[in-house]
Write a protein that holds these residues in place. Structure first.
Motif, PDB file in Angstrom:
ATOM      1  N   LEU A  37      64.935  43.376  42.557  1.00  0.00           N
ATOM      2  CA  LEU A  37      63.702  42.376  42.363  1.00  0.00           C
ATOM      3  C   LEU A  37      63.705  41.358  43.356  1.00  0.00           C
ATOM      4  O   LEU A  37      62.859  40.789  43.802  1.00  0.00           O
ATOM      5  CB  LEU A  37      63.805  41.978  40.664  1.00  0.00           C
ATOM      6  N   ALA A  38      65.097  40.959  43.465  1.00  0.00           N
ATOM      7  CA  ALA A  38      65.299  39.659  44.309  1.00  0.00           C
ATOM      8  C   ALA A  38      64.693  39.895  45.781  1.00  0.00           C
ATOM      9  O   ALA A  38      64.091  39.382  46.481  1.00  0.00           O
ATOM     10  CB  ALA A  38      66.638  39.358  44.363  1.00  0.00           C
ATOM     11  N   THR A  39      64.884  41.359  46.130  1.00  0.00           N
ATOM     12  CA  THR A  39      64.659  41.783  47.758  1.00  0.00           C
ATOM     13  C   THR A  39      63.097  41.810  47.741  1.00  0.00           C
ATOM     14  O   THR A  39      62.472  41.341  48.534  1.00  0.00           O
ATOM     15  CB  THR A  39      65.128  43.381  47.725  1.00  0.00           C
ATOM     16  N   TYR A  40      62.351  42.328  46.477  1.00  0.00           N
ATOM     17  CA  TYR A  40      60.835  42.291  46.639  1.00  0.00           C
ATOM     18  C   TYR A  40      60.370  40.733  46.707  1.00  0.00           C
ATOM     19  O   TYR A  40      59.705  40.537  47.358  1.00  0.00           O
ATOM     20  CB  TYR A  40      60.569  42.942  45.260  1.00  0.00           C
ATOM     21  N   ASN A  86      56.626  45.823  49.988  1.00  0.00           N
ATOM     22  CA  ASN A  86      55.826  47.159  49.596  1.00  0.00           C
ATOM     23  C   ASN A  86      56.847  48.024  49.148  1.00  0.00           C
ATOM     24  O   ASN A  86      56.821  48.761  48.218  1.00  0.00           O
ATOM     25  CB  ASN A  86      54.719  47.791  50.521  1.00  0.00           C
ATOM     26  N   ALA A  87      58.059  48.194  50.130  1.00  0.00           N
ATOM     27  CA  ALA A  87      58.951  49.316  49.876  1.00  0.00           C
ATOM     28  C   ALA A  87      59.862  48.884  48.572  1.00  0.00           C
ATOM     29  O   ALA A  87      60.209  49.804  47.563  1.00  0.00           O
ATOM     30  CB  ALA A  87      59.907  49.449  50.859  1.00  0.00           C
ATOM     31  N   ALA A  88      60.102  47.653  48.351  1.00  0.00           N
ATOM     32  CA  ALA A  88      60.761  47.108  47.109  1.00  0.00           C
ATOM     33  C   ALA A  88      59.974  46.985  45.809  1.00  0.00           C
ATOM     34  O   ALA A  88      60.306  47.517  44.757  1.00  0.00           O
ATOM     35  CB  ALA A  88      61.480  45.699  47.473  1.00  0.00           C
ATOM     36  N   GLY A  89      58.904  46.734  46.167  1.00  0.00           N
ATOM     37  CA  GLY A  89      57.819  46.544  44.831  1.00  0.00           C
ATOM     38  C   GLY A  89      57.226  47.943  44.438  1.00  0.00           C
ATOM     39  O   GLY A  89      57.158  48.140  43.375  1.00  0.00           O
ATOM     40  N   SER A 125      52.295  48.768  43.100  1.00  0.00           N
ATOM     41  CA  SER A 125      51.080  49.275  43.986  1.00  0.00           C
ATOM     42  C   SER A 125      50.570  50.510  43.220  1.00  0.00           C
ATOM     43  O   SER A 125      51.145  50.985  42.158  1.00  0.00           O
ATOM     44  CB  SER A 125      51.747  49.861  45.380  1.00  0.00           C
ATOM     45  N   PRO A 126      49.235  50.639  43.439  1.00  0.00           N
ATOM     46  CA  PRO A 126      48.555  51.782  42.356  1.00  0.00           C
ATOM     47  C   PRO A 126      49.201  53.348  42.713  1.00  0.00           C
ATOM     48  O   PRO A 126      49.330  53.841  41.738  1.00  0.00           O
ATOM     49  CB  PRO A 126      46.985  51.489  42.993  1.00  0.00           C
ATOM     50  N   LEU A 127      49.477  53.277  43.911  1.00  0.00           N
ATOM     51  CA  LEU A 127      50.168  54.463  44.051  1.00  0.00           C
ATOM     52  C   LEU A 127      51.513  54.690  43.259  1.00  0.00           C
ATOM     53  O   LEU A 127      51.881  55.845  42.864  1.00  0.00           O
ATOM     54  CB  LEU A 127      50.376  54.821  45.696  1.00  0.00           C
TER      55      LEU A 127
END
Length: 177
Positions: free
Chosen positions: A80-83, A137-140, A146-148
């Motif tokens: 979560l911190a990374t995102y 995007n990768a961490a999230g 994201s929708p996907l």
């Protein structure tokens, strides 16, 4: 060569076993108990003190929704911190690019960097913003941001409470618990 913990198919959650007709050897009661009592309770981890202002604001903004969905636990602090930090970096670089674009004559001061030789390349701020966007995007995606990514995630059932009396449920609880 023998396999290790990473070989083979990953295990399926109990809900998928039940939806697929329970082809596993596990009892339905065991699967239902696993669904009712997850291994990790949903909880918001403590916010790290090193997050930038934008990252801390993003942490505050999303943790409530993630908690309500049951998609975050105390073990998720680093992810979560990374995102949040990547999102904060992306915002900072986007602001710097907008400032440079506003000051330049052609409006591309933060997009294109021109050298003394006349050669051009993508400006370093744009490269940093693109990198921060990829990291966010990768961490999230781990949290369904994201929708996907949300397509493959399932929210924990929300607790409804006892709004109305339910005689059938109470009778079944006497005999089946």
């Amino acid at each position: 060569m023998a396999g290790n913990g990473n070989s083979g198919r990953p295990g399926l959650p109990a809900s998928v076993h039940l939806l697929n007709g329970n082809r596993s050897k596990r009892s339905p009661a065991e699967l239902l108990n696993e669904i009712k009592d997850p291994a990790l309770p949903a909880a918001v981890p403590p916010m790290p003190d090193f997050l930038s202002g934008d990252a801390a604001a993003e942490w505050t903004r999303i943790t409530g929704a993630l908690l309500a969905l049951g998609w975050v636990s105390r073990l998720d602090q680093m992810a979560l911190a990374t995102y949040c930090q990547a999102y904060g970096d992306w915002l900072r670089f986007q602001r710097l690019i907008a400032e440079r674009n506003a000051k330049s004559d052609d409006g591309l001061g933060g997009e294109v960097q021109t050298f003394k030789t006349g050669a051009q390349q993508t400006h370093v701020l744009r490269q940093l913003a693109n990198d921060a966007e990829k990291r966010a995007n990768a961490a999230g995606a781990q949290f369904g941001l994201s929708p996907l990514a949300r397509r493959n995630m399932r929210a924990a059932p929300a607790a409804q409470g006892d709004l109305f009396p339910n005689a059938e449920r109470d009778a079944a609880a006497k005999y089946f618990n």
